[in-house]
Structure formats: structure tokens, C-alpha cells
Design an enzyme around this catalytic site. Structure first.
Site, PDB file in Angstrom:
ATOM      1  CG  ASP A  10      42.846  36.036  34.346  1.00 46.88           C
ATOM      2  OD1 ASP A  10      43.237  36.297  33.197  1.00 46.88           O
ATOM      3  OD2 ASP A  10      42.101  36.806  34.982  1.00 46.88           O
ATOM      4  CG  ASP A  34      39.935  40.369  37.645  1.00 47.03           C
ATOM      5  OD1 ASP A  34      40.982  40.698  37.058  1.00 47.03           O
ATOM      6  OD2 ASP A  34      39.217  41.190  38.227  1.00 47.03           O
TER       7      ASP A  34
HETATM    8  N1  LIG Z   1      41.879  39.591  34.632  1.00 51.89           N
HETATM    9  C1  LIG Z   1      41.993  40.338  33.547  1.00 51.89           C
HETATM   10  N2  LIG Z   1      41.684  41.654  33.599  1.00 51.89           N
HETATM   11  C2  LIG Z   1      41.779  42.418  32.474  1.00 51.89           C
HETATM   12  N3  LIG Z   1      42.190  41.959  31.302  1.00 51.89           N
HETATM   13  C3  LIG Z   1      42.505  40.673  31.208  1.00 51.89           C
HETATM   14  N4  LIG Z   1      42.913  39.940  30.173  1.00 51.89           N
HETATM   15  C4  LIG Z   1      43.102  38.685  30.610  1.00 51.89           C
HETATM   16  N5  LIG Z   1      42.809  38.579  31.926  1.00 51.89           N
HETATM   17  C5  LIG Z   1      42.418  39.811  32.316  1.00 51.89           C
END
Ligand SMILES: Nc1ncnc2[nH]cnc12
Ligand SMILES: CSC[C@H]1O[C@H](OP(=O)(O)O)[C@H](O)[C@@H]1O
Length: 297
Positions: A212, A214
């Protein structure tokens, strides 16, 4: 047959990776550690003719939250099982537009923002300071890059992984702060794991698999587990294929790592031998046995 000078490969499987494809002679076995309970039994097996030890970091069924992982027990149990090299597989969020979901990043730096974890095998009774200037093993990273050649895995060498405490995802302000620090990916698990692997003189490298963007990305405003999992399932298939290719490459390595990962305790212990606490030394038998034996005969 593996000889002691050949690597024994440990795989720490992250979110979505609770087993490894193609393992034969599989046996799940409990390995006890003086540092407590590892996340699960360890899975011993053979992959492409090589001994492999697999541990699902969060346990089968993903029972254990990042802050509650007993990374000391996990690394100690892998060391006790003869593991010389750890390949960590981890889901991460991306902090960069050009590292979209589906990208694999062989990170080379970490920023450790965790605060609620046991971070060292050493302490009062036997103090040690290892270098974390170069926290991952180049030899292992080279093998991962070579294994990815000729596959359709979008892989990027180098990057800084910001390790947050979690388990909540970051706020928008935090995400922007980490971007301003030039961090590349974000996750919750690789520290203190990488520090502990170094203390245990085990080579360590991470394949960080982006799930992703974030929450900083204008295209979407929040990360959800649902969204992470959908990408993670596709990533996990590719990770399994990568592991199958990397293991035979690692097995070609002869002798200890020339980057110093496997000898770092030579220069790290500061407590005078006569001032060391025998009870503390006892539980360091696996992690620091190599250096504790010196000067005894
Ligand atoms: N955006 C994110 N922040 C922290 N850990 C994650 N693991 C997968 N995506 C994450
Ligand atoms: C399910 S997303 C959050 C979770 O995934 C990552 O764990 P791992 O490194 O074990 O794949 C991340 O750090 C969080 O723990």
C-alpha cells in the site's frame, strides 16, 4: 548433505506467509529458548536440496501483534537450530510514488522508532555493543537480486525501512514526517529483529513487499487491513517463488560471510570476563557461544 561451512537458511515469514511451498522432509518442532517462547514451532525442511528452517513471524494464524513478538526468542531459536543466514519477508507500506504496491524492496537501512520491545540479548552482567552501521548483509542481498533476475518481480535494491511501533497505522503527519526523512518504506516488525540477528552473528536481509501507499498518498487516505491483504496474497505467491530461487544460490556460499556479520561479537563485548554474570552467560550460550568459548582452554 549440508556441511557446517555451508549456510543454513532461516526464513522469517511475515504477514501472509505462514508456510513455504515445495518444502520436503517437513517437520514442525518446538525449539525452546531461554528468552521465552518463539512465535511458533519451527518448520524444518529441505528446499531445492538445501536445509531450510522456516518460522512464521506472527505464528500460524497470525496470532501475535508486532509489539508482542518475542524477537529474542525467535532469533535465539533460529540460532540454536544452526541457522547462519536469515531472509526476512515483510509486508510494508510505501513512502514513495515510484515504489507502488507489488514492488519488492531489498532494503539496506532501517530507522528504528519502536519503543516497547526488548532490543538486546545482552545487558547487565554481560554488556555488548555491535555495529548497526550496515544493518543488512550484502552477500544475502546480492543473492536475492540474482534470484529475481529473469522473473517478473519488480524489485528495487536499496531503501530505508522505517520501523514504527504500531499496531495502528501511522497518522498523516507521521507519514509525511517519515517521507521528509527520505524513508522509503514503513512497517512494524524488522526492528529489533535485525539488531538481534546481528548480535547473534546471523546474516540478515529483508525483502520488503509493498502492499500500500501508507496514508500520505493523495490517491487514498487510509490504509486498511483488507486492502493490504488483497495485495499481500499476490505478493506472497511471488515471495515463495523468489525463496525457491534464492535458496540454491545461498547454498553456494562457502565459509563465513566476508562482511563481518558472523564475527561481529569479536569486537563487541565490553564487560571484563571476570565481571560477567554466569547466569547471564548461560542464556547467551547459543547467541554468543562462539566468543564465550574463547580463552577457556
Ligand atoms: N502502511 C503500513 N504501515 C505499517 N506497516 C505496514 N505493513 C503494510 N503496510 C503498512
Ligand atoms: C497486515 S499489515 C501490518 C503488518 O504487516 C507487516 O508485518 P510483517 O513484517 O510481519 O509482514 C507489518 O510490519 C505489520 O506487522
Amino acid at each position: 548433505m549440508t556441511t557446517p561451512s555451508q549456510p543454513v537458511i532461516g526464513i522469517l515469514g511475515g504477514s501472509g506467509l505462514y508456510q513455504i511451498d515445495g518444502l520436503t522432509d517437513v517437520s514442525w518442532r518446538k525449539v525452546s529458548s531461554p528468552f521465552g517462547e518463539p512465535s511458533d514451532e519451527l518448520c524444518f525442511g529441505t528446499l531445492e536440496g538445501q536445509r531450510v528452517v522456516f518460522l512464521p513471524r506472527h505464528g500460524r494464524g497470525h496470532r501475535i501483534s508486532p509489539s508482542e513478538l518475542n524477537s529474542r526468542a525467535n532469533i535465539d531459536a533460529l540460532k540454536r537450530s544452526g541457522v547462519t543466514d536469515i531472509l526476512s519477508l515483510s509486508a510494508v507500506g510505501s513512502l514513495r510514488e515510484d515504489l507502488p504496491p507489488g514492488t519488492f524492496v531489498v532494503v539496506d537501512q532501517f530507522i528504528d522508532r519502536t519503543f516497547a520491545r526488548q532490543k538486546s540479548f545482552f545487558g547487565t552482567g554481560c554488556v555488548a555493543h555491535v555495529s548497526m552501521a550496515r544493518p543488512v548483509c550484502t552477500r544475502l542481498g546480492d543473492a536475492v537480486m540474482a534470484a529475481a533476475e529473469g522473473t517478473d518481480i519488480p524489485i528495487h535494491r536499496g531503501g530505508t525501512y522505517l520501523v514504527m511501533e504500531g499496531p495502528q497505522f501511522s497518522t498523516h503527519a507521521e507519514s509525511e514526517l517519515y517521507r521528509s526523512w527520505k524513508c522509503d518504506v514503513i512497517g512494524m516488525t524488522n526492528m529489533p529483529e535485525a539488531k538481534l540477528a546481528r548480535e547473534a552473528e546471523i546474516c540478515y536481509a529483508t525483502v520488503a513487499m509493498v502492499t500500500d501507499f501508507d496514508c500520505w498518498h493523495p490517491g487514498h487516505d487510509a490504509v486498511t487491513v483488507e486492502q493490504v491483504i488483497s495485495v499481500l496474497l499476490a505478493n506472497a505467491g511471488k515471495a515463495r517463488a523468489l525463496v525457491k530461487r534464492v535458496v540454491p544460490l545461498l547454498a553456494r556460499h562457502q565459509g563465513p560471510c566476508t562482511h563481518g556479520c558472523q564475527t561481529c561479537l569479536d569486537t563487541a563485548l565490553i564487560t571484563a570476563p571476570e565481571a560477567r554474570d554466569p547466569a547471564v552467560l548461560q542464556r547467551l550460550d547459543a547467541v554468543a557461544g562462539r566468543v564465550m568459548q574463547r580463552g577457556k582452554s
